[in-house]
Write an enzyme that holds these catalytic residues in place. Structure first.
Site, PDB file in Angstrom:
ATOM      1  N   ALA A  17       0.828  -1.204   0.000  1.00 45.18           N
ATOM      2  CA  ALA A  17       0.000   0.000   0.000  1.00 45.18           C
ATOM      3  C   ALA A  17       0.862   1.254   0.000  1.00 45.18           C
ATOM      4  CB  ALA A  17      -0.932  -0.009   1.211  1.00 45.18           C
ATOM      5  N   ARG A  19       3.984   1.565  -1.182  1.00 45.74           N
ATOM      6  CA  ARG A  19       4.763   1.725  -2.407  1.00 45.74           C
ATOM      7  C   ARG A  19       3.915   1.953  -3.644  1.00 45.74           C
ATOM      8  NH1 ARG A  19       6.742  -2.283  -4.344  1.00 45.74           N
ATOM      9  NH2 ARG A  19       5.870  -3.936  -3.024  1.00 45.74           N
ATOM     10  N   LEU A  76      -4.866  -5.887   3.921  1.00 45.05           N
ATOM     11  CA  LEU A  76      -4.504  -6.724   5.065  1.00 45.05           C
ATOM     12  C   LEU A  76      -4.089  -8.122   4.603  1.00 45.05           C
ATOM     13  CD1 LEU A  76      -7.469  -5.715   7.412  1.00 45.05           C
ATOM     14  CD2 LEU A  76      -5.063  -5.086   7.720  1.00 45.05           C
ATOM     15  N   LYS A  99      -6.550  -8.682  -3.593  1.00 42.26           N
ATOM     16  CA  LYS A  99      -6.651 -10.094  -3.976  1.00 42.26           C
ATOM     17  C   LYS A  99      -5.709 -10.908  -3.098  1.00 42.26           C
ATOM     18  CE  LYS A  99      -2.509 -10.063  -5.675  1.00 42.26           C
ATOM     19  NZ  LYS A  99      -1.446 -10.890  -5.022  1.00 42.26           N
ATOM     20  N   ARG A 168       3.471 -14.023   2.515  1.00 45.12           N
ATOM     21  CA  ARG A 168       3.290 -14.968   1.409  1.00 45.12           C
ATOM     22  C   ARG A 168       3.966 -16.314   1.689  1.00 45.12           C
ATOM     23  NH1 ARG A 168       3.794  -9.945   0.231  1.00 45.12           N
ATOM     24  NH2 ARG A 168       2.435  -8.891  -1.287  1.00 45.12           N
TER      25      ARG A 168
END
Length: 328
Positions: A17, A19, A76, A99, A168
């Protein structure tokens, strides 16, 4: 909506968010980034550099209660998207949620119900459908520029093995290659062709700590096949190839256009000539914000719905099932 700028609040001061999406909101015509909520307020410091006067809330609910906010962007961790998108809608705020919306297709249904119940806009931040290269590709497919489509190849890879704490790489925050980037290779095939996978014919997945880190998935659609490779452990690469009976189309930077490389569409037919179109100065994140504003003002429908997001998640669920399911 009036012609006044749409005042945005960001729920969570994520690096992405800060960048990309924060600056895009602030750069979009008719929009302004007005507030950020972070449970670690110091993380919001980077936003003030491009959004002077930004309000910082140390509580997510405080941002949702902020009467100076017209719309909410939610970056988030994946597992929190549905919960906070519903809470934003119930607070009267339209929502752009990152997403993937959810980790399972059925989990999106309560959000669709909340959208319909409140009558407010709620959509997934699937930025590629706002880029003109994808609209051009879809037009070419519809016009028969490559004849009958028979196969699609999609590759999207990067390497974040050096960052094990990244969300991730954590199963508890919805990590994995398919949730993070498989949504692009699979979803773009669906969007460009307007067709849904009938069957996952092959799924080979490498797992690390409960996260899929290298996936090879093949699918059968009505009239064509597709094969997608997505990884968080390979050298960065991305392309999509639509192969027809009389021609082919390749996008060389289909997902991170402008960052991975220049947006470039190559069309080759039986003459052997390759025709090239490029879009060197397009910011798809800005276009996404402006499309959201147009939808709020009733000027144009948003080109990617929660139902579209659910369709992609259904395909991802099918891929996991074909590979024997996710680790317990």
């Amino acid at each position: 909506m009036t012609a006044d700028p749409i005042r945005w609040g960001v729920l969570g001061a994520s690096d992405f968010a800060r960048r990309l999406m924060g600056p895009a909101i602030h750069a979009a015509r008719g929009h302004v980034l007005a507030a950020v909520a972070s449970r670690t307020p110091a993380k919001a410091d980077g936003f003030a550099a491009f959004a002077p006067g930004l309000r910082v809330h140390d509580d997510y609910d405080a941002l949702l209660a902020d009467e100076g906010i017209d719309a909410v962007y939610i970056p988030l961790p994946h597992t929190l998207h549905v919960e906070w998108a519903i809470r934003a809608l119930e607070a009267g705020k339209p929502v752009l949620v990152e997403k993937p919306v959810a980790m399972h297709a059925d989990d999106i249904d309560p959000l669709i119900a909340a959208r319909d119940r409140t009558g407010l806009t709620c959509v997934e931040a699937y930025m590629i459908v706002h880029h003109p290269q994808w609209h051009r590709l879809r037009t070419l497919l519809d016009d028969g520029a490559i004849g009958r489509l028979r196969h699609v190849d999609g590759v999207f890879t990067y390497d974040n093995s050096a960052d094990p704490g990244n969300i991730r790489n954590r199963a508890d925050t919805g990590g994995g290659a398919l949730p993070d980037i498989g949504v692009y290779s699979i979803g773009s095939t669906r969007w460009a062709t307007g067709r849904e996978p009938m069957e996952i014919t092959h799924a080979d997945i490498d797992w690390e700590d409960g996260c899929d880190v290298l996936t090879r998935v093949s699918a059968r659609f009505d009239g064509f096949t597709a094969h997608w490779v997505n990884s968080m452990r390979l050298l960065p690469e991305q392309f999509v190839l639509f192969h027809g009976e009389t021609g082919l189309i390749r996008l060389t930077a289909p997902f991170n256009a402008g960052k991975f490389g220049e947006a470039r569409l190559e069309l080759r037919d039986r003459s052997g000539i390759t025709r090239i179109e490029t879009w060197p100065d397009v910011n798809q994140y800005v276009l996404q914000v402006e499309a959201f504003g147009a939808a709020l003002r009733g000027e144009a429908p948003f080109p990617w719905t929660l139902e579209d997001a659910r369709g992609t998640q259904t395909a991802i669920d099918m891929a996991y099932a074909a590979a024997g399911g996710r680790p317990a």
